[in-house]
Design a protein around this motif. Structure first.
Motif, short mmCIF file in Angstrom:
data_model
loop_
_atom_site.label_atom_id
_atom_site.label_comp_id
_atom_site.label_asym_id
_atom_site.label_seq_id
_atom_site.Cartn_x
_atom_site.Cartn_y
_atom_site.Cartn_z
N UNK A 295 3.42 -2.72 -7.03
CA UNK A 295 3.70 -1.41 -7.63
C UNK A 295 2.45 -0.54 -7.68
N UNK A 296 1.30 -1.17 -7.90
CA UNK A 296 0.07 -0.38 -7.86
C UNK A 296 -0.20 0.11 -6.45
N UNK A 297 -0.01 -0.75 -5.46
CA UNK A 297 -0.21 -0.34 -4.06
C UNK A 297 0.74 0.79 -3.70
N UNK A 298 1.97 0.71 -4.19
CA UNK A 298 2.94 1.77 -3.91
C UNK A 298 2.47 3.09 -4.52
N UNK A 299 1.99 3.04 -5.76
CA UNK A 299 1.50 4.26 -6.42
C UNK A 299 0.29 4.83 -5.69
N UNK A 300 -0.67 3.98 -5.37
CA UNK A 300 -1.89 4.45 -4.72
C UNK A 300 -1.60 4.99 -3.32
N UNK A 301 -0.67 4.38 -2.62
CA UNK A 301 -0.27 4.88 -1.30
C UNK A 301 0.39 6.25 -1.44
N UNK A 302 1.25 6.38 -2.43
CA UNK A 302 1.88 7.68 -2.68
C UNK A 302 0.85 8.74 -3.03
N UNK A 303 -0.16 8.34 -3.80
CA UNK A 303 -1.22 9.28 -4.16
C UNK A 303 -1.99 9.73 -2.92
N UNK A 304 -2.29 8.79 -2.03
CA UNK A 304 -3.00 9.14 -0.79
C UNK A 304 -2.17 10.10 0.05
N UNK A 305 -0.87 9.84 0.14
CA UNK A 305 0.01 10.70 0.94
C UNK A 305 0.10 12.10 0.34
N UNK A 306 0.27 12.18 -0.98
CA UNK A 306 0.36 13.49 -1.64
C UNK A 306 -0.95 14.26 -1.49
#
Length: 496
Positions: A295-306
């Motif tokens: 879930x942290x990886x998902x959040x951080x990946x989403x942050x990078x994309x945004x």
């Protein structure tokens, strides 16, 4: 009692504990400015268990009295129970974006695992296995917020625990054991109810006094903590959206002749049990860590994309490749959750086979190089190797995408200053995005990877399961290596 409310959790922290922070002795952590954010976040965590829409996903009926308790205490002994546990751990990790490595779920899984290895704890004396079972039930039914402390202080790593001022048993009495010395790294200790002292570094013959595992209230007589400085400095949620909510705190625990009652002791001088305990775990704690890491990886990946979208970098192949790799890692991590859950089920069955499903505590096993004798440890490999690697990579990608753009970002106060707002909007806007929104996202990225909080997050993940060098050597001794080599032997045999 069942699941606690946030108000009950906060009240439980007002117990006169001794927490030293930045030269100050804090006796009420609920009133200390640096802990208010994380106390509030954990209070919300406990309140969610009473939300009618979340109750079924986050709780189950205690076998003691039917009261609803957190399913982070649920033993996944069959497929249905395992699925319920995974769903609960996932939901709680999503609410905290995977940013709390020691969310109470972690230690709840720990005591669940510990209660399931009586053949290890009770091999010399049945009472220690019974103590673990009773403590698990106590934590489950009273919703205890726990932390742990596993590691010896780092004075001279070329020497044994006696040279590290490490905590040791100094005396055994009819009432319990008396311990003295220090342990680290007690993440979440300032805002927990209880401290579980457990094994981590293997002990050698002659180090029996350092082989102790037990639970003790954070406010116990003779126990005090020196916490690192807090990263929550009271900044606004715009400027520090993560530091003000998820700073768990870390601390050194100092034991000054603390009496641990026998009923709270799980290991006392037994090297075999001490070294075998963690590797004998069925795997709930590893599974929780994999879910949280995903879930942290998902959040951080989403942050990078945004973050890429606010500068137009999402249209550039170079950055699309970086982001695509991260998305692929999220998908791999999802597979690891399934693998870790399946492996936990297999390990539970293997343990039953090994012990014959009985309480024959003499049927313990020897541990070689910290490796479980039945199966490889997917959860452990994920914690030790996969997530530290990909977490470091996603932080690097965020820095590269942000570049100088989020180094020079104004504060919320600047945007509230009418004299300069128009100028800021003119030079800081993004593609189809007003400057204030863009900067808010950049502030989030900065807090995630570059502030004290963000830097600690990256460092913490690297050492989440201990020294990366040491754990890779442990992997060298895993049964999986033998299976890999057997394939080569088979091929060579076919050519003979």
């Amino acid at each position: 009692m069942g699941a606690r409310t946030g108000a009950e959790y906060i009240k439980g922290l007002q117990d006169g504990r001794r927490i030293h922070v930045n030269g100050e002795l804090v006796r009420d952590v609920t009133q200390y400015h640096g802990f208010r954010g994380v106390v509030g976040e954990l209070a919300r965590h406990y309140d969610r268990h009473h939300d009618a829409e979340l109750r079924d996903a986050l709780t189950f009926a205690s076998p003691k009295d039917g009261a609803r308790v957190s399913n982070s205490f649920l033993a996944g002994t069959d497929r249905a129970l395992m699925e319920a546990r995974v769903a609960g751990d996932r939901a709680r990790s999503q609410f905290t974006y995977g940013l709390m490595g020691r969310l109470p779920d972690f230690m709840n899984a720990w005591v669940t695992d510990m209660a399931m290895v009586p053949h290890v704890l009770g091999a010399k004396d049945k009472k220690f296995a019974d103590n673990a079972s009773a403590y698990y039930a106590h934590c489950r039914d009273n919703d205890v917020a726990m932390t742990h402390t596993l590691v010896d202080p780092q004075i001279d790593r070329t020497k044994g625990p006696d040279a590290q001022a490490s905590m040791r048993i100094v005396k055994e009495t009819s009432a319990g054991i008396i311990v003295n010395g220090a342990r680290m790294l007690s993440t979440l200790a300032p805002v927990s109810d209880e401290l579980l002292v457990g094994p981590f570094m293997p002990r050698k013959p002659g180090e029996e006094a350092y082989c102790a595992a037990f639970a003790v209230p954070v406010a116990a007589e003779g126990l005090r903590f020196v916490a690192r400085e807090t990263y929550d400095q009271g900044r606004s949620r715009f400027d520090r959206p993560l530091s003000g909510r998820f700073d768990e705190g870390d601390a050194i625990a100092f034991f000054d002749n603390v009496l641990i009652p026998w009923e709270r002791v799980f290991v006392a001088g037994d090297i075999r049990a001490y070294n075998a305990l963690i590797v004998a775990f069925p795997g709930h704690v590893g599974l929780q860590a994999v879910i949280r890491g995903t879930e942290k990886l998902r959040f951080m990946t989403g942050l990078a994309c945004k973050l890429a979208t606010v500068s137009g970098r999402d249209k550039m192949p170079r950055y699309q490749e970086m982001l695509g790799e991260l998305v692929g890692y999220v998908q791999i991590a999802e597979g690891m959750i399934t693998a870790a859950a399946n492996e936990t089920l297999r390990r539970i069955e293997a343990t039953k086979e090994f012990t014959g499903g009985t309480a024959d505590y003499s049927q313990t096993f020897e541990v070689a190089r910290g490796v479980h004798p039945f199966h490889s440890f997917v959860g452990g490999a994920a914690m030790r190797q996969f997530f530290p690697m990909v977490n470091t990579q996603v932080c690097d990608v965020i820095r590269r995408i942000g570049s100088s753009g989020f180094v020079m970002t104004p504060t919320e106060g600047d945007f509230d200053n009418a004299e300069i707002t128009a100028s800021l909007e003119n030079v800081l806007a993004g593609p189809g995005m007003e400057a204030r929104k863009k900067v808010q996202l950049q502030k989030l990225a900065w807090d995630a990877v570059a502030t004290e909080f963000g830097s600690r997050q990256e460092h913490y993940e690297i050492f989440f399961s201990g020294d990366p060098y040491a754990v890779r050597i442990q992997q060298f001794g895993a049964p999986e290596r033998g299976r890999c080599e057997a394939l080569v032997d088979r091929l060579l045999g076919e050519g003979a």
